[in-house]
Design a protein around this motif. Structure first.
Motif, mmCIF file in Angstrom:
data_model
loop_
_atom_site.group_PDB
_atom_site.id
_atom_site.type_symbol
_atom_site.label_atom_id
_atom_site.label_comp_id
_atom_site.label_asym_id
_atom_site.label_seq_id
_atom_site.Cartn_x
_atom_site.Cartn_y
_atom_site.Cartn_z
ATOM 1 N N THR A 7 0.667 -1.320 0.140
ATOM 2 C CA THR A 7 0.034 0.019 0.082
ATOM 3 C C THR A 7 0.810 2.016 -0.172
ATOM 4 O O THR A 7 0.035 1.828 -0.106
ATOM 5 N N LYS A 8 1.813 1.149 0.121
ATOM 6 C CA LYS A 8 2.778 2.374 0.398
ATOM 7 C C LYS A 8 3.476 2.573 -0.949
ATOM 8 O O LYS A 8 4.548 1.367 -0.964
ATOM 9 N N SER A 9 4.073 3.767 -1.378
ATOM 10 C CA SER A 9 4.714 4.289 -2.402
ATOM 11 C C SER A 9 4.902 5.419 -2.738
ATOM 12 O O SER A 9 3.938 5.686 -2.336
ATOM 13 N N PRO A 10 5.887 5.693 -3.724
ATOM 14 C CA PRO A 10 6.419 6.983 -3.609
ATOM 15 C C PRO A 10 5.301 7.194 -4.772
ATOM 16 O O PRO A 10 5.352 8.944 -4.928
ATOM 17 N N PHE A 11 4.460 6.536 -5.556
ATOM 18 C CA PHE A 11 3.543 6.793 -6.574
ATOM 19 C C PHE A 11 2.275 6.968 -6.019
ATOM 20 O O PHE A 11 1.500 5.739 -5.334
ATOM 21 N N LYS A 12 0.881 7.932 -6.752
ATOM 22 C CA LYS A 12 -0.132 8.097 -6.526
ATOM 23 C C LYS A 12 -0.331 7.351 -7.986
ATOM 24 O O LYS A 12 0.301 7.853 -9.209
ATOM 25 N N THR A 13 -1.031 6.231 -8.392
ATOM 26 C CA THR A 13 -1.286 5.527 -9.360
ATOM 27 C C THR A 13 -2.451 5.932 -10.215
ATOM 28 O O THR A 13 -2.822 5.710 -9.707
ATOM 29 N N LEU A 14 -2.292 6.333 -11.214
ATOM 30 C CA LEU A 14 -3.359 6.447 -12.658
ATOM 31 C C LEU A 14 -3.522 5.681 -13.686
ATOM 32 O O LEU A 14 -2.025 5.720 -14.301
ATOM 33 N N ILE A 15 -4.236 4.988 -14.093
ATOM 34 C CA ILE A 15 -3.733 4.108 -14.422
ATOM 35 C C ILE A 15 -4.876 4.705 -16.083
ATOM 36 O O ILE A 15 -5.242 5.107 -15.910
#
Length: 787
Positions: A7-15
């Motif tokens: 759940t933790k990532s440097p990214f906000k993911t947008l498909i």
């Protein structure tokens, strides 16, 4: 489609499909043939859904528009290849996957609904750092190489684990910083480069959600099941450093993946070339190790019920491959082996010798419960892993030989750890010498001080003869009573003669036991008495008595072994208990000053100590260490005496012990005797010491017939006044410590052959002593007590 594991990532993911849409717009604007019409049609179809361009955060949207997405990605997922390629849309390093090729769908369907597809050996911190590296490479022009192979492990419908290499295509991804993204300097990059494992540092430079990952990736899987299984096997064997894998279950799983047989079972046996035997490995679970031996620890290669099978391995050096065991069993010469396998539910099998330079190291066994499951075609898979087994077994064989040599050195030779360095140094010279006929130098230690002590079983020879007589008399009397009780008149005269002979032997035992008396009686009973008993019938009562007699005989000697057994057991218990104390105390004594130590079990326990700078040249020697060791020796004998007294009540046979210390203050030399593989004194002068050692325990007080040693007392034999003064100090100190009784006896020793002028001190150990021997007093403690 799965949710992301981490759940933790440097990214906000947008498909997002924005790059793909831009490509379609270029095709549509070109207005060239059918491609323009196709692009326009797709763009018109997705026009009502701006999320396709702006970015999708709700995975439900993807599920709802699954068919539209499939059409949008048609150029990247050609229908003609859908049953061959293992391919899907994904976000790199995450478990978000959708738009599977048909082959990918089939793989997941076979794995089952409960299967959770995760990257092998992939952790949350690693996931975070790899995403940071993506940013550094894409946005900061770095070229960090993080191409560590990634794998999915996915079972098929039969439960066989398949291994797939993961390849990512990131052409349709875009990395965008947010306003919260810190500026990364070259100093930051260098710091990160040198601190891969510092997750907190990476999170500081790339805070959670500070960058946007927009677009989609394509994941392609490649079946590397066999290659991965062989790699796992290599790792397994290297980790174990022996023929033993990490576990038998993991070993079987590896081979199932290689052969793709769900019910495959694996066995293994080692070949002992010296004894010509096949044996199970010493680390194995005997219940499920070998299908050839099947529960038996070992089998002779020539005498086995299927020796011709072993000859195929040993003489022909060939595999045995049986694709149909039932059909194999129909041949008469194969019947024993075939039935042996069928009883274990084996219908097909491969038995392959593991060889090095034409020498067999062992046999690997692969078996299946299905006919034709294993055969000569899939036997070629042996080539994938046999070389690694060969290297591993050879290494195991060498390591085992080294262990055996170490055990022999520790248990069966006199090379004590304190002098091992000198033997090692001489051995290294041999390896370093260019001469093939290198002559080993003798191992000699000069100027060492000897200490000798013993605890002896008092009157052991008399006790042993007494128990021999008791057993012989009891057996003779039992036989006499058996013959007298017979009611039959058959061979009556012969029985009377045998009774007379048995009685004569009984009377002979009332005198001193001669050297051959026991053997004469044993031969007589075995050749003259037992045949009569075995061939004579009696009534029910006396038949039972005869049966009881034979059950009372010792299996090895065929004689009564009752009193002797009690005596032998007592001797063994005493020796073992006292030797344990001595060995345990030796660990403590070595801390005083490293010295040579050897211990012998005879009719008691003897020990030799040699201390001097030549044994431990790295540590300067002082007489203080000799004083400490002498005091240690006296205290240790006191503890051993006390231990014996505590044991006496529980012993099966009452035996007393006597204790002796021989003091010798002149330094001597010891030499390792190559023919005897032990140390002995060196030189004519030093031989006097050995003469005294061998004869002193039988010596008497001068002018009397009284032995110098007595039960529950310690006798200290010496030659010089200085030795007397030294040991009287030790004795007074131990009397003060309530270890020795107050009285001290002093006397001269009767002259021994070639030795005169010996004197002795004798003191009694306090049998009720509560002294804590866990702490042994030192010479310094003694000095402190005086001041």
């Amino acid at each position: 489609m799965n949710n992301s594991t981490f759940t933790k990532s440097p990214f906000k993911t947008l498909i997002s499909f924005h790059k793909l849409i831009e490509n379609l717009e270029e095709i549509a604007a070109a207005n060239v043939d059918y491609r323009s019409n196709y692009a326009n049609a797709l763009l018109k179809e997705i026009e009502p859904y701006p999320e396709f361009r702006a970015g999708i955060t709700d995975l439900g949207f993807i599920k709802k528009h699954e068919e539209l997405i499939h059409n949008l990605l048609a150029d990247l997922f050609p229908t003609a290849l859908t049953n061959n390629e293992i391919k899907a849309v994904t976000i790199p390093f995450q478990n978000v996957t959708f738009n599977y090729s048909e082959r990918f769908k089939k793989i997941l369907q076979d794995a089952g609904m409960t299967f959770d597809m995760e990257i092998r050996d992939f952790e949350e911190d690693q996931f975070y750092i790899l995403n940071c590296i993506l940013i550094l490479n894409a946005s900061y022009g770095q070229n960090f190489d993080f191409n560590k192979p990634l794998f999915y492990d996915i079972p098929n419908a039969s439960g066989i684990m398949y291994h797939y290499r993961i390849m990512y295509n990131a052409d349709f991804l875009e990395i965008i910083p947010t306003q919260n993204a810190p500026l990364i300097t070259q100093e930051d990059i260098t710091l990160l480069m040198n601190n891969y494992g510092n997750i907190e540092l990476w999170k500081e430079k790339f805070p959670q959600g500070s960058w946007i990952l927009k677009g989609f990736g394509i994941v392609s899987l490649f079946d590397v099941t066999r290659e991965s299984a062989v790699s796992n096997l290599k790792s397994n064997l290297l980790r174990a450093k022996s023929a033993q894998p990490k576990s038998s279950s993991s070993f079987e799983e590896i081979f199932k993946s290689i052969f793709r047989i769900p019910d495959l079972r694996v066995g293994f046996i080692l070949y002992n070339e010296e004894e010509e035997k096949f044996t199970i490995p010493p680390y194995s679970d005997k219940a499920n190790t070998s299908f050839l031996l099947n529960g038996v620890d070992e089998m002779n290669c020539k005498k086995g019920i299927y020796g011709h099978c072993f000859s195929t391995f040993l003489e022909d050096k060939k595999n045995i491959i049986i694709s149909d065991v039932k059909q194999f069993t129909e041949i008469p010469e194969n019947k024993n082996l075939g039935n042996h396998l069928l009883q274990q539910g084996i219908q097909s099998c491969i038995f392959a010798p593991v060889m090095k330079n034409s020498t067999i190291l062992g046999i690997i066994e692969l078996v299946s419960s299905k006919p034709a499951g294993l055969n000569s075609v899939n036997a070629i898979n042996l080539d994938l892993f046999l070389p690694y087994l060969v290297d591993n077994l050879e290494s195991y064989k060498i390591d085992k030989q080294n262990e055996i040599e170490a055990i022999i050195q520790r248990e069966y030779t006199a090379i004590h750890s304190s002098v091992y360095w000198k033997f090692k140094r001489e051995a290294l010279k041999y390896f370093q010498s260019p001469a093939k006929d290198y002559i080993f130098k003798e191992i000699i230690f000069k100027e060492v001080y000897p200490l000798y002590g013993q605890i002896d079983i008092k009157g052991s020879s008399e006790h042993r003869n007494k128990t021999v007589k008791e057993d012989l008399k009891n057996q003779l009397n039992t036989l006499i009573n058996l013959f007298k009780s017979q009611k039959t008149n058959e061979s009556f005269v012969l029985l009377e003669q045998r009774i007379f002979e048995l009685q004569s032997y009984t009377n002979e035992l009332d005198t001193s036991l001669k050297a051959d008396t026991e053997q004469q009686i044993q031969n007589y009973i075995e050749s003259e008495i037992h045949p009569i008993l075995k061939n004579t019938s009696m009534d029910m009562e006396h038949e039972k008595a005869k049966q009881n007699y034979f059950e009372s005989l010792d299996e090895k000697t065929g004689m009564f072994y009752h009193s002797r057994k009690k005596f032998d057991n007592t001797m063994s218990i005493i020796n073992k208990k006292l030797a344990v104390i001595l060995d345990q105390k030796q660990v403590e004594a070595q801390q005083i000053y490293p010295h040579y130590y050897e211990r012998f079990k005879t009719d008691g326990v003897e020990h030799n100590l040699y201390i001097g700078e030549s044994i431990s040249p790295s540590k300067p020697f002082d007489n203080l260490y000799l004083n400490n060791l002498r005091l240690w020796q006296l205290q240790t004998l006191c503890e051993m005496e006390l231990k014996h007294h505590q044991l006496k009540a529980a012993l099966p046979y009452e035996l007393d012990v006597t204790s002796l210390i021989l003091v010798f203050s002149s330094p001597i030399s010891i030499r390792f005797r190559m023919d005897e593989k032990r140390f002995d004194v060196d030189g004519t002068y030093n031989a006097r010491y050995e003469v005294v050692k061998k004869r002193i325990d039988k010596a008497t007080i001068k002018g009397t017939k009284e032995r110098i040693t007595q039960k529950e007392k310690i006798t200290i034999v010496y030659s010089h006044n200085s030795e007397q003064t030294e040991y009287l100090k030790y004795i007074k100190y131990l009397q003060f410590k309530k270890i020795l009784e107050p009285g001290i006896e002093q006397f001269e020793v009767e002259e021994l052959q070639g030795v005169s002028g010996l004197r002795a001190i004798r003191v009694k150990v306090i049998n009720t002593s509560l002294t804590d021997f866990a702490h042994t007093s030192t010479y310094e403690d003694l000095v402190d007590e005086q001041y």
